[in-house]
Scaffold this motif. Structure first.
Motif, PDB file in Angstrom:
ATOM      1  N   PRO A 355       0.839  -1.211   0.000  1.00 28.83           N
ATOM      2  CA  PRO A 355       0.000   0.000   0.000  1.00 28.83           C
ATOM      3  C   PRO A 355       0.867   1.251   0.000  1.00 28.83           C
ATOM      4  O   PRO A 355       1.991   1.256   0.516  1.00 28.83           O
ATOM      5  N   ASN A 356       0.344   2.306  -0.605  1.00 29.31           N
ATOM      6  CA  ASN A 356       1.094   3.558  -0.669  1.00 29.31           C
ATOM      7  C   ASN A 356       1.411   4.070   0.733  1.00 29.31           C
ATOM      8  O   ASN A 356       0.564   4.057   1.624  1.00 29.31           O
ATOM      9  N   HIS A 357       2.650   4.496   0.901  1.00 28.99           N
ATOM     10  CA  HIS A 357       3.146   5.140   2.127  1.00 28.99           C
ATOM     11  C   HIS A 357       3.288   4.186   3.317  1.00 28.99           C
ATOM     12  O   HIS A 357       3.689   4.615   4.394  1.00 28.99           O
ATOM     13  N   PHE A 358       2.940   2.905   3.148  1.00 33.49           N
ATOM     14  CA  PHE A 358       3.027   1.993   4.278  1.00 33.49           C
ATOM     15  C   PHE A 358       3.849   0.747   3.935  1.00 33.49           C
ATOM     16  O   PHE A 358       3.676  -0.292   4.550  1.00 33.49           O
ATOM     17  N   GLY A 359       4.712   0.861   2.928  1.00 35.55           N
ATOM     18  CA  GLY A 359       5.485  -0.293   2.488  1.00 35.55           C
ATOM     19  C   GLY A 359       6.407  -0.841   3.559  1.00 35.55           C
ATOM     20  O   GLY A 359       6.475  -2.056   3.773  1.00 35.55           O
ATOM     21  N   ASP A 360       7.108   0.047   4.269  1.00 36.68           N
ATOM     22  CA  ASP A 360       8.055  -0.410   5.290  1.00 36.68           C
ATOM     23  C   ASP A 360       7.348  -1.153   6.415  1.00 36.68           C
ATOM     24  O   ASP A 360       7.871  -2.133   6.957  1.00 36.68           O
ATOM     25  N   GLN A 361       6.159  -0.699   6.774  1.00 38.15           N
ATOM     26  CA  GLN A 361       5.420  -1.354   7.839  1.00 38.15           C
ATOM     27  C   GLN A 361       5.019  -2.777   7.452  1.00 38.15           C
ATOM     28  O   GLN A 361       5.089  -3.700   8.260  1.00 38.15           O
ATOM     29  N   VAL A 362       4.612  -2.959   6.202  1.00 37.25           N
ATOM     30  CA  VAL A 362       4.234  -4.293   5.738  1.00 37.25           C
ATOM     31  C   VAL A 362       5.458  -5.194   5.647  1.00 37.25           C
ATOM     32  O   VAL A 362       5.418  -6.371   6.039  1.00 37.25           O
ATOM     33  N   ILE A 363       6.571  -4.673   5.153  1.00 35.18           N
ATOM     34  CA  ILE A 363       7.801  -5.460   5.050  1.00 35.18           C
ATOM     35  C   ILE A 363       8.272  -5.913   6.428  1.00 35.18           C
ATOM     36  O   ILE A 363       8.850  -6.995   6.584  1.00 35.18           O
ATOM     37  N   SER A 364       8.014  -5.104   7.452  1.00 35.34           N
ATOM     38  CA  SER A 364       8.408  -5.508   8.807  1.00 35.34           C
ATOM     39  C   SER A 364       7.644  -6.755   9.249  1.00 35.34           C
ATOM     40  O   SER A 364       8.184  -7.590   9.983  1.00 35.34           O
ATOM     41  N   ILE A 365       6.384  -6.896   8.823  1.00 32.23           N
ATOM     42  CA  ILE A 365       5.623  -8.102   9.139  1.00 32.23           C
ATOM     43  C   ILE A 365       6.231  -9.301   8.423  1.00 32.23           C
ATOM     44  O   ILE A 365       6.296 -10.411   8.965  1.00 32.23           O
ATOM     45  N   HIS A 366       6.694  -9.072   7.212  1.00 40.16           N
ATOM     46  CA  HIS A 366       7.371 -10.144   6.471  1.00 40.16           C
ATOM     47  C   HIS A 366       8.619 -10.607   7.220  1.00 40.16           C
ATOM     48  O   HIS A 366       8.887 -11.810   7.318  1.00 40.16           O
ATOM     49  N   ALA A 367       9.385  -9.664   7.763  1.00 38.40           N
ATOM     50  CA  ALA A 367      10.589 -10.029   8.514  1.00 38.40           C
ATOM     51  C   ALA A 367      10.243 -10.887   9.726  1.00 38.40           C
ATOM     52  O   ALA A 367      10.958 -11.845  10.047  1.00 38.40           O
ATOM     53  N   ILE A 368       9.145 -10.566  10.395  1.00 39.99           N
ATOM     54  CA  ILE A 368       8.720 -11.374  11.537  1.00 39.99           C
ATOM     55  C   ILE A 368       8.347 -12.776  11.075  1.00 39.99           C
ATOM     56  O   ILE A 368       8.678 -13.774  11.727  1.00 39.99           O
ATOM     57  N   GLY A 369       7.652 -12.866   9.933  1.00 42.51           N
ATOM     58  CA  GLY A 369       7.290 -14.176   9.398  1.00 42.51           C
ATOM     59  C   GLY A 369       8.501 -15.042   9.108  1.00 42.51           C
ATOM     60  O   GLY A 369       8.501 -16.247   9.405  1.00 42.51           O
ATOM     61  N   MET A 370       9.554 -14.446   8.572  1.00 39.25           N
ATOM     62  CA  MET A 370      10.766 -15.210   8.295  1.00 39.25           C
ATOM     63  C   MET A 370      11.475 -15.612   9.587  1.00 39.25           C
ATOM     64  O   MET A 370      12.130 -16.653   9.650  1.00 39.25           O
ATOM     65  N   SER A 371      11.337 -14.803  10.629  1.00 43.21           N
ATOM     66  CA  SER A 371      11.989 -15.119  11.899  1.00 43.21           C
ATOM     67  C   SER A 371      11.284 -16.245  12.646  1.00 43.21           C
ATOM     68  O   SER A 371      11.775 -16.714  13.678  1.00 43.21           O
ATOM     69  N   MET A 372      10.138 -16.702  12.132  1.00 47.24           N
ATOM     70  CA  MET A 372       9.405 -17.795  12.772  1.00 47.24           C
ATOM     71  C   MET A 372      10.020 -19.169  12.481  1.00 47.24           C
ATOM     72  O   MET A 372       9.623 -20.161  13.089  1.00 47.24           O
ATOM     73  N   ILE A 373      10.982 -19.243  11.569  1.00 43.34           N
ATOM     74  CA  ILE A 373      11.523 -20.547  11.177  1.00 43.34           C
ATOM     75  C   ILE A 373      12.105 -21.320  12.364  1.00 43.34           C
ATOM     76  O   ILE A 373      11.822 -22.513  12.519  1.00 43.34           O
ATOM     77  N   PRO A 374      12.921 -20.708  13.241  1.00 45.69           N
ATOM     78  CA  PRO A 374      13.403 -21.483  14.399  1.00 45.69           C
ATOM     79  C   PRO A 374      12.269 -21.972  15.301  1.00 45.69           C
ATOM     80  O   PRO A 374      12.374 -23.057  15.886  1.00 45.69           O
ATOM     81  N   ILE A 375      11.194 -21.185  15.416  1.00 45.40           N
ATOM     82  CA  ILE A 375      10.029 -21.657  16.167  1.00 45.40           C
ATOM     83  C   ILE A 375       9.451 -22.889  15.477  1.00 45.40           C
ATOM     84  O   ILE A 375       9.026 -23.858  16.131  1.00 45.40           O
ATOM     85  N   GLY A 376       9.452 -22.866  14.148  1.00 48.99           N
ATOM     86  CA  GLY A 376       8.978 -24.021  13.392  1.00 48.99           C
ATOM     87  C   GLY A 376       9.809 -25.267  13.631  1.00 48.99           C
ATOM     88  O   GLY A 376       9.282 -26.389  13.611  1.00 48.99           O
ATOM     89  N   TRP A 377      11.126 -25.089  13.867  1.00 42.37           N
ATOM     90  CA  TRP A 377      11.976 -26.233  14.237  1.00 42.37           C
ATOM     91  C   TRP A 377      11.423 -26.902  15.500  1.00 42.37           C
ATOM     92  O   TRP A 377      11.325 -28.133  15.566  1.00 42.37           O
ATOM     93  N   ALA A 378      11.096 -26.078  16.496  1.00 45.49           N
ATOM     94  CA  ALA A 378      10.594 -26.628  17.763  1.00 45.49           C
ATOM     95  C   ALA A 378       9.252 -27.319  17.551  1.00 45.49           C
ATOM     96  O   ALA A 378       8.999 -28.388  18.118  1.00 45.49           O
ATOM     97  N   VAL A 379       8.371 -26.720  16.753  1.00 48.30           N
ATOM     98  CA  VAL A 379       7.068 -27.329  16.478  1.00 48.30           C
ATOM     99  C   VAL A 379       7.253 -28.669  15.768  1.00 48.30           C
ATOM    100  O   VAL A 379       6.626 -29.675  16.125  1.00 48.30           O
ATOM    101  N   GLY A 380       8.142 -28.691  14.758  1.00 48.86           N
ATOM    102  CA  GLY A 380       8.390 -29.935  14.039  1.00 48.86           C
ATOM    103  C   GLY A 380       8.961 -31.019  14.931  1.00 48.86           C
ATOM    104  O   GLY A 380       8.556 -32.188  14.856  1.00 48.86           O
ATOM    105  N   GLY A 381       9.899 -30.638  15.795  1.00 48.50           N
ATOM    106  CA  GLY A 381      10.474 -31.612  16.720  1.00 48.50           C
ATOM    107  C   GLY A 381       9.440 -32.147  17.698  1.00 48.50           C
ATOM    108  O   GLY A 381       9.441 -33.337  18.032  1.00 48.50           O
TER     109      GLY A 381
END
Length: 416
Positions: A355-381
């Protein structure tokens, strides 16, 4: 559209060469050298931690739990950034934290070598390592902003991404070889050497002027999250894209914590087999990065998300029931290729619908989503411990495929 016959060819301008020289004249070459050491060390450390976690407990759940402990301090990065602001020498802070991680690796090597290593030691050392990384992340980003000319930011990031991909291939393979020949304690000595080398190399960078402002980073970070979530919910097809991102990264990555068990128990291949598994997965990531760079994924991006999700899902099932090591290595290599294409396709689609003027805010949510991978390790284990390895991988396959399939079939905006 074809180029007109008499249209001039675009040649590099004197200004572009000047920017390139300025990038390296300011010491970026030392940053690249330091990152080359550290990126190999990061993946080597993750691989060695996984091996030791399984060797100590024989539990894939513990492998995943250790990964989750590594991720927990990363949520402190905004608060840390708010505290350090621009009142520190970021170069010295980065070097100090890398040297600190090297010291922690030496401590772990001593504990392993003397037979005193216990699971709680691994928890403490992993949390301290994660805390050091949480300190480095905002400081390193600020350091790069101060160092790199804005016109060269994309090229600088390209250099750093290249060496990160190389580290994904080299680090785990080296750890596997060292474990097979000398033991896990020497694997951590190897990690320590890499981090000490990275610390020394970064100190050769000339001290840049610190013009960046990080002052109220924590408050701004919370505002960014709130605004980002609101804009994700109101902008199609972003809800589908973030659903795919979070569901896959939390429930679809069970293969990672299971690699040590398959190397030791299923294929009886020891450290070398473990290193080959993690290294081939990293090699697939590197090849996938080359494919992304060559194609740009400019067309059929939603189809790329769907197909790579299905390839990853098929890889999970294939790995679960693979009868031999060679086939498992091939499966992991293909999964690595698919995963990096998937990640880039997701990011490209998100960027295309910002969305216009809010790109950085949305990308920050993407960064959080990528940081969930180690949590996914624990869930998988955890799922593997409760329901078995095969069931954990089947659940991972379903989780990684179901949302992309529904999105592709049910959302015109997603397909478009």
């Amino acid at each position: 559209m074809q180029r007109e016959p008499d249209a001039p060819r675009i040649a590099p301008t004197r200004r572009s060469y000047g920017l390139m020289n300025r990038l390296f004249d300011r010491g970026f070459n030392w940053v690249v050298a330091s990152e080359a050491f550290v990126d190999i060390g990061v993946l080597a450390r993750v691989a060695a931690q996984s091996w030791v976690a399984y060797d100590l407990t024989g539990s894939s759940l513990w492998v995943g739990t250790v990964a989750a402990f590594r991720a927990i301090p990363s949520f402190l990065s905004p608060a840390i950034a708010a505290y350090i602001g621009n009142h520190v020498d970021h170069r010295i802070l980065i070097a100090a934290m890398r040297a600190f991680i090297g010291v922690l690796a030496i401590i772990q090597a001593i504990l392993i070598g003397t037979g005193h290593m216990r699971p709680w030691h691994q928890v403490v050392l992993t949390l301290l390592t994660g805390l050091a990384i949480a300190v480095v992340i905002p400081s390193f980003q600020t350091f790069l902003v101060d160092l790199v000319h804005p016109g060269m930011a994309r090229r600088a990031n390209g250099f750093l991404a290249f060496f990160h991909n190389i580290g994904e291939l080299i680090g785990p393979v080296c750890v596997g070889i060292i474990i097979a020949l000398a033991g896990a304690d020497w694997a951590f000595v190897f990690v320590a050497i890499l981090y000490f080398g990275g610390a020394l190399l970064i100190m050769n960078v000339p001290l840049p002027s610190q013009d960046s402002q990080v002052g109220n980073y924590y408050r701004a970070y919370l505002t960014t999250l709130r605004v980002g979530i609101r804009n994700v919910r109101s902008t199609k097809p972003l809800p589908w894209l973030f659903a795919i991102l979070f569901v896959t990264n939390i429930f679809g990555v069970a293969v990672f914590p299971l690699i040590p068990e398959y190397a030791i128990e299923v294929f009886d291949s020891g450290g070398l087999g473990f290193g080959l598994m993690t290294g081939l997965l990293g090699g697939g990531l590197a090849i996938g990065s080359v494919i992304v760079a060559m194609t740009g994924l400019r067309r059929w991006t939603s189809l790329a998300v769907l197909l790579t999700s299905l390839v990853w899902a098929a890889g999970c099932v294939g790995f679960a029931f693979s009868p031999e090591l060679a086939l498992s290595l091939a499966i992991l290599f293909v999964m690595g290729i698919a995963s990096i294409i998937w990640a880039n396709a997701i990011l490209l689609m998100i960027r295309a619908h910002l969305p216009n003027h809010f790109g950085d805010q949305v990308i920050s949510i993407h960064a959080i989503g990528m940081s969930m991978i180690p949590i996914g390790w624990a869930v998988g284990g955890a799922i593997a411990t409760l329901a078995g390895n095969e069931m954990a991988l089947i659940i991972a396959a379903v989780a990684s495929a179901i949302v992309p399939v529904i999105a592709y079939i049910g959302s015109t905006e997603f397909r478009r």
